[in-house]
Design a protein around this motif. Structure first.
Motif, PDB file in Angstrom:
ATOM      1  N   THR A  18       0.815  -1.224   0.000  1.00  0.00           N
ATOM      2  CA  THR A  18       0.000   0.000   0.000  1.00  0.00           C
ATOM      3  C   THR A  18       0.847   1.272   0.000  1.00  0.00           C
ATOM      4  OG1 THR A  18      -0.137  -0.044   2.414  1.00  0.00           O
ATOM      5  CG2 THR A  18      -1.870  -1.188   1.188  1.00  0.00           C
ATOM      6  N   ASP A  19       2.169   1.161  -0.125  1.00  0.00           N
ATOM      7  CA  ASP A  19       3.027   2.350  -0.147  1.00  0.00           C
ATOM      8  C   ASP A  19       2.689   3.247  -1.334  1.00  0.00           C
ATOM      9  OD1 ASP A  19       4.551   2.196   2.119  1.00  0.00           O
ATOM     10  OD2 ASP A  19       6.300   1.285   1.155  1.00  0.00           O
ATOM     11  N   SER A  20       2.819   4.544  -1.096  1.00  0.00           N
ATOM     12  CA  SER A  20       2.611   5.503  -2.183  1.00  0.00           C
ATOM     13  C   SER A  20       3.893   5.627  -3.006  1.00  0.00           C
ATOM     14  CB  SER A  20       2.223   6.866  -1.600  1.00  0.00           C
ATOM     15  OG  SER A  20       3.306   7.372  -0.841  1.00  0.00           O
TER      16      SER A  20
END
Length: 115
Positions: free
Chosen positions: A61-63
């Motif tokens: 889920t990292d940007s």
């Protein structure tokens, strides 16, 4: 106190050989169970799997800005996968090579032959 009063106190504490053997067997079973429950491989493997899942989900889920901070490498994803693999290794090791039961103390006979 006289010698009779001393011997009278211990009169009610007669245990048969079967009672003693049953108690020893019960304690050996509890000891083996405790050794399996608190095996460090189980604790370390479980924690690495748990934290590996958390870090892997964070990596998924990292940007893009977080990935750019790590020079284009999704460090959370790769670290999480590594932690998962290490945790699975410890748990597989525990399953394939279980803890042997504790050995009886030296000098204590196992069981009398012929009884």
């Amino acid at each position: 106190m006289s010698d009779n009063s001393h011997s009278d106190r211990h009169e009610g504490f007669h245990y048969s050989e079967e009672d003693v053997q049953r108690e020893v067997t019960e304690l050996e079973g509890k000891s083996a169970t405790a050794a399996r429950i608190f095996d460090l491989r189980r604790i370390i493997g479980g924690l690495f799997v748990l934290y590996g899942l958390i870090v892997t989900i964070a990596g998924i889920t990292d940007s893009q800005s977080a990935i750019d901070k790590a020079q284009g490498v999704n460090i959370n994803l790769w670290t999480g996968i590594g932690m998962l693999l290490l945790g699975i290794f410890f748990l597989a090791w525990l399953k394939l090579r279980p803890t042997p039961p504790p050995l009886p103390p030296v000098g204590v006979p196992e069981e009398k032959q012929g009884d």
